[in-house]
Design a protein around this motif. Structure first.
Motif, PDB file in Angstrom:
ATOM      1  N   SER A  65       0.830  -1.196   0.000  1.00 32.55           N
ATOM      2  CA  SER A  65       0.000   0.000   0.000  1.00 32.55           C
ATOM      3  C   SER A  65       0.871   1.254   0.000  1.00 32.55           C
ATOM      4  O   SER A  65       0.608   2.211  -0.759  1.00 32.55           O
ATOM      5  N   ASP A  66       1.912   1.266   0.829  1.00 33.13           N
ATOM      6  CA  ASP A  66       2.815   2.423   0.869  1.00 33.13           C
ATOM      7  C   ASP A  66       3.507   2.615  -0.484  1.00 33.13           C
ATOM      8  O   ASP A  66       3.672   3.758  -0.947  1.00 33.13           O
ATOM      9  N   ARG A  67       3.917   1.525  -1.109  1.00 37.00           N
ATOM     10  CA  ARG A  67       4.588   1.638  -2.405  1.00 37.00           C
ATOM     11  C   ARG A  67       3.646   2.183  -3.477  1.00 37.00           C
ATOM     12  O   ARG A  67       4.053   3.007  -4.310  1.00 37.00           O
ATOM     13  N   ILE A  68       2.401   1.717  -3.456  1.00 43.94           N
ATOM     14  CA  ILE A  68       1.419   2.218  -4.423  1.00 43.94           C
ATOM     15  C   ILE A  68       1.209   3.714  -4.227  1.00 43.94           C
ATOM     16  O   ILE A  68       1.195   4.497  -5.195  1.00 43.94           O
ATOM     17  N   GLU A  69       1.051   4.146  -2.975  1.00 41.55           N
ATOM     18  CA  GLU A  69       0.832   5.565  -2.702  1.00 41.55           C
ATOM     19  C   GLU A  69       2.053   6.386  -3.097  1.00 41.55           C
ATOM     20  O   GLU A  69       1.910   7.502  -3.626  1.00 41.55           O
ATOM     21  N   ASP A  70       3.254   5.861  -2.839  1.00 36.96           N
ATOM     22  CA  ASP A  70       4.470   6.570  -3.249  1.00 36.96           C
ATOM     23  C   ASP A  70       4.524   6.702  -4.769  1.00 36.96           C
ATOM     24  O   ASP A  70       4.955   7.746  -5.295  1.00 36.96           O
ATOM     25  N   ARG A 103      -6.593   8.794  -6.292  1.00 35.59           N
ATOM     26  CA  ARG A 103      -5.967   7.799  -7.167  1.00 35.59           C
ATOM     27  C   ARG A 103      -6.056   6.408  -6.553  1.00 35.59           C
ATOM     28  O   ARG A 103      -6.293   5.409  -7.256  1.00 35.59           O
ATOM     29  N   TRP A 104      -5.847   6.326  -5.219  1.00 36.61           N
ATOM     30  CA  TRP A 104      -5.932   5.043  -4.529  1.00 36.61           C
ATOM     31  C   TRP A 104      -7.328   4.443  -4.673  1.00 36.61           C
ATOM     32  O   TRP A 104      -7.480   3.256  -4.979  1.00 36.61           O
ATOM     33  N   ARG A 164       2.208   9.525  -5.686  1.00 36.94           N
ATOM     34  CA  ARG A 164       2.796  10.840  -5.373  1.00 36.94           C
ATOM     35  C   ARG A 164       3.815  11.238  -6.431  1.00 36.94           C
ATOM     36  O   ARG A 164       3.891  12.410  -6.832  1.00 36.94           O
ATOM     37  N   GLU A 165       4.608  10.272  -6.850  1.00 38.04           N
ATOM     38  CA  GLU A 165       5.611  10.546  -7.884  1.00 38.04           C
ATOM     39  C   GLU A 165       4.939  10.962  -9.186  1.00 38.04           C
ATOM     40  O   GLU A 165       5.389  11.896  -9.865  1.00 38.04           O
ATOM     41  N   GLU A 166       3.850  10.275  -9.552  1.00 38.48           N
ATOM     42  CA  GLU A 166       3.152  10.586 -10.805  1.00 38.48           C
ATOM     43  C   GLU A 166       2.420  11.927 -10.727  1.00 38.48           C
ATOM     44  O   GLU A 166       2.322  12.652 -11.715  1.00 38.48           O
TER      45      GLU A 166
END
Length: 375
Positions: free
Chosen positions: A211-216, A335-336, A219-221
């Protein structure tokens, strides 16, 4: 023919013997029927007791209540996880909603474990152990690369000053075996505290990492800037009222005055309907379609966003306006939610929770929380 005096009547004696035999036979038959009846009643009672035990003791913990992708969950697992989520999670409702909320969490966990690795990479055993080490204080948290570089420069400068003023003092390193033993003991204590088996808790951690990786990634996008508009809105509960307001605005009425008089949003009505700067991507699809081509100073048509009807005024627009932290987090959340909805359409999710099973789970959750659980 007259019977001689003193001679026994053989037929009468035979009849009496036969009658006794019939009575005895009827008595034995009645006894057998009674025994069969009692046996049947006892058997039925045993069946009822066994059925009750099955329904109240055996079946509930083993009853299937959820399927999410390739993972099945039984009532006992859901009860255990509901206790955990009630104590350590972020359930949205009260105790009455704890079970369905936990099912939602389990659904999302299963979707993350099944779908997220293709997007952000698989979580390894080493990743899980590193998370545990950080959480239990056996390793420093990972720093973002930029912050780590800045900290590294600061550390080098500090080290330089220290070198000028003092001799290097070696820091003793702990024996790896001793450190491993301390970590194992701390982990065992923590697992008793959360009251989850290690393999089950590993899945919780892995889903959190994904979940943290998806959110990161989101954020990058999203980046640091976005197309933004400063919007005002008048919101009404019926289309007729919204169309009247729209006509008045096209006729030259002041937007802020109408918002203060008619908008159903008290919070914004007092500000003339001003919503402030909003990223275009943060708007609903319907609102974005109605607004994205408007120039500053324009008024939208009536936008139906059930159960309301809105009219917007575009005050200003900037194509690359910097995003603040709250805007970024709102965009990440949007986005999530969109990503999770898309994955739900791919991963088969089926709830099979009866009212009786939910009561059974909730009783155990309340009992565990009241008794302190596994802490």
């Amino acid at each position: 023919m007259p019977r001689p005096r003193g001679q026994a009547d053989q037929r009468s004696g035979s009849t009496r013997v036969s009658s006794r035999r019939e009575r005895d036979e009827r008595a034995r038959r009645t006894e057998r029927i009674a025994i069969v009846g009692v046996t049947a009643v006892l058997s039925l009672a045993a069946v009822v007791v066994l059925a009750g035990l099955y329904l109240t003791q055996y079946r509930p913990p083993r009853a299937h209540v959820l399927s999410a992708g390739e993972t099945d969950y039984q009532a006992a697992e859901v009860a255990r996880r509901t206790v955990y989520e009630s104590r350590f999670g972020d359930l949205q409702g009260g105790i009455g909603e704890a079970v369905p909320e936990t099912l939602r969490v389990l659904e999302e966990q299963s979707i993350l474990l099944e779908r997220a690795p293709a997007v952000v990479g698989a979580v390894t055993d080493e990743d899980v152990e590193q998370w545990l080490r950080v959480h239990l204080g056996f390793a420093p948290p990972e720093e973002p690369e930029a912050d780590a570089a800045a900290d590294g420069e600061a550390d080098e400068a500090a080290d330089g000053e220290a070198d000028e003023n003092a001799e290097d003092v070696p820091v003793p390193e702990e024996d790896p075996e001793a450190e491993a033993a301390r970590f194992a003991e701390a982990l065992a204590d923590w697992l008793r505290h959360v009251d989850l088996p290690k393999d089950e808790y590993d899945l919780v951690i892995a889903a959190g990492i994904l979940s943290d990786r998806i959110e990161d990634r989101f954020r990058e996008e999203i980046g640091e800037t976005a197309d933004q508009l400063r919007l005002s809105r008048i919101r009404l509960a019926d289309r007729g009222g919204a169309e009247d307001v729209h006509a008045l605005l096209l006729g030259g009425a002041d937007f802020a005055e109408l918002a203060g008089e008619r908008s159903a949003e008290a919070e914004y009505a007092s500000q003339g309907g001003d919503l402030g700067w909003l990223p275009l991507a943060s708007l609903s699809d319907i609102a974005r379609a109605a607004i994205e081509d408007l120039d500053p100073g324009s008024i939208s048509g009536v936008v139906e966003t059930a159960p309301f009807f809105d009219v917007y005024f575009v005050a200003e627009r900037e194509e690359a306006r910097p995003l603040d932290a709250a805007q970024i987090e709102a965009l990440v959340t949007r986005r999530w939610d969109e990503w999770m909805r898309a994955q739900r359409a791919i991963v088969a999710v089926e709830r099979d929770l009866s009212d009786g099973e939910e009561r059974w789970i909730l009783e155990r959750v309340v009992g565990s929380l009241s008794g302190g659980g596994g802490s």
